[in-house]
Write a protein that holds these residues in place. Sequence first.
Motif, PDB file in Angstrom:
ATOM      1  N   LEU A 104       0.828  -1.205   0.000  1.00 59.73           N
ATOM      2  CA  LEU A 104       0.000   0.000   0.000  1.00 59.73           C
ATOM      3  C   LEU A 104       0.861   1.253   0.000  1.00 59.73           C
ATOM      4  O   LEU A 104       0.534   2.248  -0.654  1.00 59.73           O
ATOM      5  N   VAL A 105       1.943   1.226   0.721  1.00 59.77           N
ATOM      6  CA  VAL A 105       2.852   2.383   0.777  1.00 59.77           C
ATOM      7  C   VAL A 105       3.463   2.633  -0.594  1.00 59.77           C
ATOM      8  O   VAL A 105       3.560   3.776  -1.058  1.00 59.77           O
ATOM      9  N   ASN A 106       3.891   1.567  -1.266  1.00 59.18           N
ATOM     10  CA  ASN A 106       4.440   1.730  -2.621  1.00 59.18           C
ATOM     11  C   ASN A 106       3.391   2.273  -3.580  1.00 59.18           C
ATOM     12  O   ASN A 106       3.682   3.099  -4.452  1.00 59.18           O
ATOM     13  N   PHE A 107       2.156   1.790  -3.443  1.00 51.57           N
ATOM     14  CA  PHE A 107       1.094   2.171  -4.370  1.00 51.57           C
ATOM     15  C   PHE A 107       0.559   3.572  -4.107  1.00 51.57           C
ATOM     16  O   PHE A 107       0.356   4.353  -5.026  1.00 51.57           O
ATOM     17  N   SER A 124       9.363  -1.735   1.321  1.00 48.88           N
ATOM     18  CA  SER A 124       8.830  -0.614   0.542  1.00 48.88           C
ATOM     19  C   SER A 124       9.933   0.162  -0.185  1.00 48.88           C
ATOM     20  O   SER A 124      11.106   0.139   0.216  1.00 48.88           O
ATOM     21  N   ASN A 125       9.517   0.880  -1.212  1.00 48.11           N
ATOM     22  CA  ASN A 125      10.428   1.715  -1.994  1.00 48.11           C
ATOM     23  C   ASN A 125      11.034   2.803  -1.094  1.00 48.11           C
ATOM     24  O   ASN A 125      10.311   3.461  -0.353  1.00 48.11           O
ATOM     25  N   PRO A 126      12.352   3.010  -1.138  1.00 47.52           N
ATOM     26  CA  PRO A 126      12.982   4.023  -0.281  1.00 47.52           C
ATOM     27  C   PRO A 126      12.393   5.427  -0.467  1.00 47.52           C
ATOM     28  O   PRO A 126      12.285   6.181   0.504  1.00 47.52           O
ATOM     29  N   LEU A 127      12.008   5.771  -1.682  1.00 50.04           N
ATOM     30  CA  LEU A 127      11.418   7.084  -1.896  1.00 50.04           C
ATOM     31  C   LEU A 127      10.080   7.191  -1.163  1.00 50.04           C
ATOM     32  O   LEU A 127       9.758   8.239  -0.590  1.00 50.04           O
ATOM     33  N   ALA A 128       9.302   6.107  -1.176  1.00 51.58           N
ATOM     34  CA  ALA A 128       7.993   6.120  -0.524  1.00 51.58           C
ATOM     35  C   ALA A 128       8.099   6.191   0.988  1.00 51.58           C
ATOM     36  O   ALA A 128       7.170   6.649   1.666  1.00 51.58           O
ATOM     37  N   THR A 129       9.226   5.751   1.540  1.00 51.87           N
ATOM     38  CA  THR A 129       9.382   5.754   3.003  1.00 51.87           C
ATOM     39  C   THR A 129      10.295   6.865   3.501  1.00 51.87           C
ATOM     40  O   THR A 129      10.571   6.945   4.693  1.00 51.87           O
ATOM     41  N   ARG A 130      10.740   7.737   2.600  1.00 49.07           N
ATOM     42  CA  ARG A 130      11.731   8.764   2.978  1.00 49.07           C
ATOM     43  C   ARG A 130      11.226   9.630   4.124  1.00 49.07           C
ATOM     44  O   ARG A 130      11.968   9.918   5.067  1.00 49.07           O
ATOM     45  N   VAL A 131       9.971  10.070   4.040  1.00 50.79           N
ATOM     46  CA  VAL A 131       9.423  10.925   5.101  1.00 50.79           C
ATOM     47  C   VAL A 131       8.218  10.262   5.776  1.00 50.79           C
ATOM     48  O   VAL A 131       7.485  10.919   6.509  1.00 50.79           O
ATOM     49  N   LEU A 132       8.028   8.971   5.526  1.00 49.39           N
ATOM     50  CA  LEU A 132       6.855   8.265   6.063  1.00 49.39           C
ATOM     51  C   LEU A 132       6.917   8.148   7.583  1.00 49.39           C
ATOM     52  O   LEU A 132       7.951   7.775   8.147  1.00 49.39           O
ATOM     53  N   GLU A 172       1.866  10.105   3.478  1.00 50.07           N
ATOM     54  CA  GLU A 172       2.804  10.800   4.368  1.00 50.07           C
ATOM     55  C   GLU A 172       2.825  10.151   5.747  1.00 50.07           C
ATOM     56  O   GLU A 172       3.853  10.130   6.419  1.00 50.07           O
ATOM     57  N   THR A 173       1.670   9.652   6.169  1.00 47.09           N
ATOM     58  CA  THR A 173       1.522   9.109   7.515  1.00 47.09           C
ATOM     59  C   THR A 173       0.655   7.859   7.485  1.00 47.09           C
ATOM     60  O   THR A 173      -0.341   7.812   6.762  1.00 47.09           O
ATOM     61  N   VAL A 174       1.052   6.865   8.254  1.00 45.16           N
ATOM     62  CA  VAL A 174       0.225   5.692   8.520  1.00 45.16           C
ATOM     63  C   VAL A 174      -0.088   5.697  10.007  1.00 45.16           C
ATOM     64  O   VAL A 174       0.821   5.751  10.840  1.00 45.16           O
ATOM     65  N   VAL A 175      -1.367   5.680  10.327  1.00 45.70           N
ATOM     66  CA  VAL A 175      -1.809   5.704  11.716  1.00 45.70           C
ATOM     67  C   VAL A 175      -2.413   4.344  12.056  1.00 45.70           C
ATOM     68  O   VAL A 175      -3.196   3.796  11.270  1.00 45.70           O
ATOM     69  N   GLN A 216       4.685  -3.266  20.738  1.00 51.68           N
ATOM     70  CA  GLN A 216       4.917  -4.582  20.151  1.00 51.68           C
ATOM     71  C   GLN A 216       4.383  -4.659  18.728  1.00 51.68           C
ATOM     72  O   GLN A 216       5.036  -5.189  17.826  1.00 51.68           O
ATOM     73  N   LEU A 217       3.209  -4.124  18.499  1.00 53.48           N
ATOM     74  CA  LEU A 217       2.568  -4.209  17.185  1.00 53.48           C
ATOM     75  C   LEU A 217       3.335  -3.415  16.130  1.00 53.48           C
ATOM     76  O   LEU A 217       3.633  -3.914  15.045  1.00 53.48           O
ATOM     77  N   LEU A 218       3.660  -2.171  16.448  1.00 60.33           N
ATOM     78  CA  LEU A 218       4.310  -1.301  15.466  1.00 60.33           C
ATOM     79  C   LEU A 218       5.740  -1.728  15.166  1.00 60.33           C
ATOM     80  O   LEU A 218       6.264  -1.446  14.083  1.00 60.33           O
ATOM     81  N   ALA A 219       6.366  -2.417  16.117  1.00 61.64           N
ATOM     82  CA  ALA A 219       7.715  -2.913  15.842  1.00 61.64           C
ATOM     83  C   ALA A 219       7.682  -3.857  14.651  1.00 61.64           C
ATOM     84  O   ALA A 219       8.525  -3.777  13.748  1.00 61.64           O
ATOM     85  N   GLY A 220       6.694  -4.772  14.632  1.00 63.17           N
ATOM     86  CA  GLY A 220       6.576  -5.691  13.514  1.00 63.17           C
ATOM     87  C   GLY A 220       6.163  -5.000  12.232  1.00 63.17           C
ATOM     88  O   GLY A 220       6.667  -5.312  11.145  1.00 63.17           O
ATOM     89  N   VAL A 221       5.226  -4.046  12.330  1.00 57.69           N
ATOM     90  CA  VAL A 221       4.766  -3.306  11.149  1.00 57.69           C
ATOM     91  C   VAL A 221       5.927  -2.549  10.512  1.00 57.69           C
ATOM     92  O   VAL A 221       6.159  -2.642   9.288  1.00 57.69           O
ATOM     93  N   ARG A 222       6.646  -1.795  11.310  1.00 57.49           N
ATOM     94  CA  ARG A 222       7.740  -0.974  10.772  1.00 57.49           C
ATOM     95  C   ARG A 222       8.828  -1.847  10.162  1.00 57.49           C
ATOM     96  O   ARG A 222       9.404  -1.513   9.116  1.00 57.49           O
ATOM     97  N   GLU A 223       9.120  -2.960  10.817  1.00 61.64           N
ATOM     98  CA  GLU A 223      10.160  -3.863  10.316  1.00 61.64           C
ATOM     99  C   GLU A 223       9.858  -4.286   8.880  1.00 61.64           C
ATOM    100  O   GLU A 223      10.736  -4.238   8.006  1.00 61.64           O
ATOM    101  N   ALA A 224       8.624  -4.690   8.626  1.00 62.67           N
ATOM    102  CA  ALA A 224       8.256  -5.162   7.293  1.00 62.67           C
ATOM    103  C   ALA A 224       8.166  -4.016   6.285  1.00 62.67           C
ATOM    104  O   ALA A 224       8.636  -4.132   5.147  1.00 62.67           O
ATOM    105  N   VAL A 225       7.576  -2.904   6.680  1.00 64.08           N
ATOM    106  CA  VAL A 225       7.378  -1.794   5.751  1.00 64.08           C
ATOM    107  C   VAL A 225       8.711  -1.212   5.291  1.00 64.08           C
ATOM    108  O   VAL A 225       8.946  -1.017   4.085  1.00 64.08           O
TER     109      VAL A 225
END
Length: 411
Positions: free
Chosen positions: A328-331, A362-370, A335-338, A349-358
């Motif tokens: 979804l981030v690539n697509f 994900s594309n570095p440009l898409a996560t530059r300021v995410l 700017e923000t995922v809540v 605990q939850l966000l640690a796993g989410v951030r690890e995968a994202v």
Amino acid sequence: MTDHFASPLLSSDPPPTPSAPPGQSSGEVLALVRSGIAVTRAEIARRTGLARSTVSQRVDALIAHGFLVEDAEAPSTGGRPPRRLSLRTHGHAVAGVDIGASHCRVGLLGVDGALLAVREDPLTIANGPAAVLGHVERTLRMLLEPAGGTASRTLRAIGVGVPGPVEFSTGRPVDPPIMPGWHHYAIPEFFEERFGVRALVDNDVNVMALAEQRRASSGVSHLLYLKIGTGIGCGIVADGRVHRGAQGSAGDIGHIRVGEREDPCRCGNSGCLEAIAGGAALAGRLGELGLEAAGSLDIVRLIREGNREAVRMVREAGRAVGEVLSGLVNFFNPETVVVGGALAAVHDQLLAGVREAVYRRSNPLATRVLRIEPSRTGENAGALGAGILAIEHALSPAQVDRALAKDATAA
């Protein structure tokens, strides 16, 4: 008093913040005042290019119909200080109703968005619309009753969020998996018959996304709101507006397949994200290990007690959510995922796993300021968002113009 706010017209426009001179309607004049761009008659004339006599006609009509008040003096630039215009909030309110799988939260908001009162009760949505909506009706009437000498409030619109797909144009649920008996149920008509005002119904995660963007991330134009509780859903804000798709089913990510898993899902398929990482699925697996876990709240309790199995499962669930979210981030390039919902209470605990995968996928440009962060509107997100939906409908320029035209015709 005539209900100047009720109308079949729907609106999901963002709060009015015009940067260029708007049109000349009364509704757009009200939008200028609400946004703070023009709060005196002279400022409105400068912004719109309208003659002062025309501005006075517009403003006087808005005051007469209860939309504006004109009282406190604005700073003077020489000569007699001008009087300041503001939205009339006294005596007016909207309702925001958040119906979940196992709870119901009803909020009463002023038309300025202030939360005036809120009540939450345990309630099982599978009991059906008659029982659930009957409870909502009783709760709302109780909140509207005068208390402690406070003047009675006039209800102007109702917003409702439900945990299932909704055809937004009609406000009716469509084949909602956890809402037996609700398919095509006329929720708007239920409230309109009993309260005489327009009711707008949307998927609960859409109104949560609306609340988060308006209340906590007003400078963010592109936002994803993940609700992780019994099920999993995603609210999408694109260019400051809730994006619902062609029929209203945008964001139903809970039934995206994850990897090669074959976990059965209540939708009839297997390997769905919800069947792997949803609160109901996690609680079931913890129960198989002999732990007391009937739902998301029990998972939160176990983690807070330091249970290692619960911590491990929630972190793995975060990775599964992150796998889907990375696409979804690539697509979408938000700017923000809540992250909200019941399991967001253990966001470390939850966000640690989410951030690890994202951040891995994900594309570095898409996560530059995410930014990936927990909800800041908290447990009231659904009620607040539903109330904001009602306010933005009731005070939209088109709705205000319709109300004034209707009364002019009647006169």
